[in-house]
Design a protein around this motif. Structure first.
Motif, PDB file in Angstrom:
ATOM      1  N   ARG A 176       0.837  -1.200   0.000  1.00 28.63           N
ATOM      2  CA  ARG A 176       0.000   0.000   0.000  1.00 28.63           C
ATOM      3  C   ARG A 176       0.871   1.249   0.000  1.00 28.63           C
ATOM      4  N   ILE A 177       0.482   2.227  -0.800  1.00 32.69           N
ATOM      5  CA  ILE A 177       1.199   3.499  -0.781  1.00 32.69           C
ATOM      6  C   ILE A 177       0.546   4.359   0.284  1.00 32.69           C
ATOM      7  N   HIS A 178       1.208   4.370   1.436  1.00 35.09           N
ATOM      8  CA  HIS A 178       0.650   4.966   2.643  1.00 35.09           C
ATOM      9  C   HIS A 178       1.835   5.260   3.575  1.00 35.09           C
ATOM     10  N   PRO A 179       1.745   6.309   4.394  1.00 32.81           N
ATOM     11  CA  PRO A 179       2.865   6.603   5.301  1.00 32.81           C
ATOM     12  C   PRO A 179       3.283   5.419   6.173  1.00 32.81           C
ATOM     13  N   ASP A 180       2.310   4.600   6.613  1.00 31.20           N
ATOM     14  CA  ASP A 180       2.644   3.443   7.450  1.00 31.20           C
ATOM     15  C   ASP A 180       3.618   2.487   6.762  1.00 31.20           C
ATOM     16  N   LYS A 181       3.497   2.400   5.452  1.00 27.12           N
ATOM     17  CA  LYS A 181       4.290   1.427   4.698  1.00 27.12           C
ATOM     18  C   LYS A 181       5.670   1.955   4.286  1.00 27.12           C
ATOM     19  N   GLY A 182       5.874   3.277   4.389  1.00 24.27           N
ATOM     20  CA  GLY A 182       7.196   3.822   4.149  1.00 24.27           C
ATOM     21  C   GLY A 182       7.629   3.887   2.700  1.00 24.27           C
ATOM     22  N   THR A 183       6.699   4.252   1.821  1.00 26.16           N
ATOM     23  CA  THR A 183       7.064   4.366   0.404  1.00 26.16           C
ATOM     24  C   THR A 183       8.136   5.428   0.193  1.00 26.16           C
ATOM     25  N   TYR A 184       7.991   6.569   0.839  1.00 29.44           N
ATOM     26  CA  TYR A 184       8.983   7.637   0.696  1.00 29.44           C
ATOM     27  C   TYR A 184      10.350   7.177   1.199  1.00 29.44           C
ATOM     28  N   GLU A 185      10.357   6.458   2.306  1.00 27.01           N
ATOM     29  CA  GLU A 185      11.630   5.962   2.846  1.00 27.01           C
ATOM     30  C   GLU A 185      12.295   4.981   1.881  1.00 27.01           C
ATOM     31  N   ALA A 186      11.480   4.186   1.191  1.00 27.92           N
ATOM     32  CA  ALA A 186      12.035   3.271   0.190  1.00 27.92           C
ATOM     33  C   ALA A 186      12.730   4.051  -0.924  1.00 27.92           C
ATOM     34  N   ILE A 187      12.133   5.178  -1.309  1.00 30.10           N
ATOM     35  CA  ILE A 187      12.748   6.037  -2.321  1.00 30.10           C
ATOM     36  C   ILE A 187      14.082   6.582  -1.809  1.00 30.10           C
ATOM     37  N   GLU A 188      14.100   7.027  -0.560  1.00 32.86           N
ATOM     38  CA  GLU A 188      15.340   7.548   0.032  1.00 32.86           C
ATOM     39  C   GLU A 188      16.432   6.484   0.057  1.00 32.86           C
ATOM     40  N   PHE A 249       4.845   1.053  11.315  1.00 35.01           N
ATOM     41  CA  PHE A 249       3.848   0.573  12.272  1.00 35.01           C
ATOM     42  C   PHE A 249       4.145  -0.887  12.587  1.00 35.01           C
ATOM     43  N   ALA A 250       3.554  -1.370  13.656  1.00 37.12           N
ATOM     44  CA  ALA A 250       3.768  -2.758  14.063  1.00 37.12           C
ATOM     45  C   ALA A 250       2.924  -3.665  13.178  1.00 37.12           C
ATOM     46  N   GLU A 251       3.461  -4.024  12.033  1.00 30.68           N
ATOM     47  CA  GLU A 251       2.690  -4.797  11.062  1.00 30.68           C
ATOM     48  C   GLU A 251       2.364  -6.186  11.610  1.00 30.68           C
ATOM     49  N   PRO A 252       1.084  -6.594  11.539  1.00 32.26           N
ATOM     50  CA  PRO A 252       0.694  -7.894  12.090  1.00 32.26           C
ATOM     51  C   PRO A 252       1.347  -9.082  11.386  1.00 32.26           C
ATOM     52  N   PHE A 253       1.514  -8.979  10.063  1.00 33.13           N
ATOM     53  CA  PHE A 253       2.161 -10.062   9.329  1.00 33.13           C
ATOM     54  C   PHE A 253       3.018  -9.495   8.209  1.00 33.13           C
ATOM     55  N   ALA A 269      13.903  -4.813   6.037  1.00 28.64           N
ATOM     56  CA  ALA A 269      12.717  -4.264   6.694  1.00 28.64           C
ATOM     57  C   ALA A 269      13.075  -3.543   7.973  1.00 28.64           C
ATOM     58  N   PHE A 270      12.314  -2.491   8.278  1.00 32.93           N
ATOM     59  CA  PHE A 270      12.422  -1.872   9.591  1.00 32.93           C
ATOM     60  C   PHE A 270      11.884  -2.877  10.616  1.00 32.93           C
ATOM     61  N   ASN A 271      12.598  -3.029  11.705  1.00 32.86           N
ATOM     62  CA  ASN A 271      12.316  -4.096  12.663  1.00 32.86           C
ATOM     63  C   ASN A 271      11.163  -3.724  13.589  1.00 32.86           C
ATOM     64  N   LEU A 272       9.950  -3.826  13.045  1.00 32.50           N
ATOM     65  CA  LEU A 272       8.736  -3.528  13.796  1.00 32.50           C
ATOM     66  C   LEU A 272       7.747  -4.671  13.627  1.00 32.50           C
ATOM     67  N   GLY A 273       6.839  -4.821  14.597  1.00 34.30           N
ATOM     68  CA  GLY A 273       5.782  -5.824  14.482  1.00 34.30           C
ATOM     69  C   GLY A 273       6.320  -7.227  14.284  1.00 34.30           C
ATOM     70  N   SER A 274       5.789  -7.883  13.264  1.00 30.68           N
ATOM     71  CA  SER A 274       6.096  -9.304  13.033  1.00 30.68           C
ATOM     72  C   SER A 274       7.388  -9.539  12.265  1.00 30.68           C
ATOM     73  N   MET A 275       8.096  -8.490  11.887  1.00 28.60           N
ATOM     74  CA  MET A 275       9.236  -8.656  10.981  1.00 28.60           C
ATOM     75  C   MET A 275      10.288  -9.627  11.515  1.00 28.60           C
ATOM     76  N   SER A 276      10.522  -9.612  12.833  1.00 31.61           N
ATOM     77  CA  SER A 276      11.536 -10.518  13.381  1.00 31.61           C
ATOM     78  C   SER A 276      11.073 -11.973  13.379  1.00 31.61           C
ATOM     79  N   GLU A 277       9.769 -12.201  13.220  1.00 31.98           N
ATOM     80  CA  GLU A 277       9.256 -13.566  13.101  1.00 31.98           C
ATOM     81  C   GLU A 277       9.326 -14.066  11.662  1.00 31.98           C
TER      82      GLU A 277
END
Length: 337
Positions: A176-188, A249-253, A269-277
């Motif tokens: 999703r293109i949304h601030p939560d998903k970090g599209t701008y950060e991906a561009i950076e 955001f703390a992404e559920p999956f 990935a930024f280490n939030l939510g389920s990413m470490s799983e």
């Protein structure tokens, strides 16, 4: 065993493009059918299943502005609940509203909680905490005031994804293109790493897209390819050098994370939510805290064994593994009652 699968009706099940809840509901439905279980899918009329289909609207309300979403959802949920006695278990993949029927029907309701859209919905889950059953899709997404019968990771159909040992040189943002998903950060990250970035996803926040994403799109090093369907999805995932997932955001999956790994593509990935799983550090990708660390990770991507990414995704996040988990849950619920 007769199972009712309640899906969302925002999109088709399975979705033509975006629709993670609908995709998981489809994978559960078809996986159960493969096991010889009788399943009725409650979804939009244009949905596709090898089981029985029951619907009250033909086209998803997200694609038809003439449909009032709340009216459609009310009719959709009641369509199942008014014939609930036909089933041994109702498997709810449609958030909290169906729980309000649980005291009025005989079959048990199992709810897969696909994340919490807001703290305001927690009181509904708390009210039905001891009379229904909850599954979390990651350990990180468990709410401390709720009880869970199990964690069952979302499973993908591995056969739908093509393993590729020789990727192209582009980075990929898929979501999703949304601030939560970090599209701008991906561009950076891509700019600082001096890599081409392909962006694919539903524009969920138009203002964010117009202000933070669109100005950088040049069809040269920053390319937007729209909201990709299944065929384009597996192609761009499998050819990517790495998937960028700089969430805020703390992404559920994170379906795109395991879909990428199923193609052999490492994930940063930024280490939030389920990413470490989902991501095994230095084995299937890199868990980072900021853009600088992500750029450093890009330079180390070639140290990741793409075959290992594929193997881990196949063993932990296949729809076969998911179905095993849900069958165990179903049997436990039926023993309880």
């Amino acid at each position: 065993m007769k199972i009712a699968i309640l899906s969302s009706i925002a999109w088709r099940t399975p979705p033509l493009k975006y629709g993670p809840w609908e995709q998981v509901a489809s994978n559960i439905t078809e996986g159960l059918i493969e096991k010889g279980i009788e399943v009725t899918l409650f979804a939009t009329g244009n949905s596709i299943t090898k089981g029985k289909l029951s619907s009250v609207i033909d086209i998803p309300y997200a694609e038809d502005s003439s449909v009032d979403p709340k009216v459609a959802e009310c009719l959709h949920i009641s369509n199942l609940m008014e014939q609930a006695d036909r089933f041994d278990i109702i498997h709810n993949n449609f958030d909290f509203l169906p729980l309000t029927y649980s005291g009025l029907i005989k079959p048990p309701i199992l709810t897969t909680i696909h994340g919490f859209s807001s703290p305001k919905i927690i009181p509904v889950y708390k009210k039905y905490n001891h009379s229904t059953h909850y599954v979390s899709i990651s350990d990180s997404d468990r709410h401390p005031e709720l009880d869970y019968i199990a964690t069952v990771y979302n499973g993908i159909n591995i056969e739908e994804f093509t393993f590729n040992s020789e990727p192209d040189d582009y980075l990929l943002f898929f979501g999703r293109i949304h601030p939560d998903k970090g599209t701008y950060e991906a561009i950076e990250i891509a700019k600082k790493a001096k890599r081409k970035l392909i962006i694919s996803g539903l524009i969920q926040d138009r203002e964010y897209f117009d202000q933070n994403v669109k100005p950088y799109i040049n069809n040269d090093d920053i390319i937007y390819v729209g909201n990709s369907g299944p065929k384009d999805r597996q192609r761009i995932l499998s050819k990517a050098f790495a998937l960028l997932h700089p969430i805020h955001f703390a992404e559920p999956f994170g379906l795109s994370v395991v879909e990428a790994m199923a193609c052999g593509t490492p994930v940063i990935a930024f280490n939030l939510g389920s990413m470490s799983e989902l991501i095994l550090q230095n084995k299937t990708g890199f868990l980072v805290s900021n853009i600088t660390e992500a750029v450093d990770a890009v330079t180390n991507v070639e140290s990741i064994n793409r075959h290992y990414c594929y193997a881990r995704a196949s063993s932990l996040f296949s729809h076969h593994k998911m179905i095993e988990g849900y069958l165990t849950v179903y049997e436990k619920i039926l023993r309880i009652i």
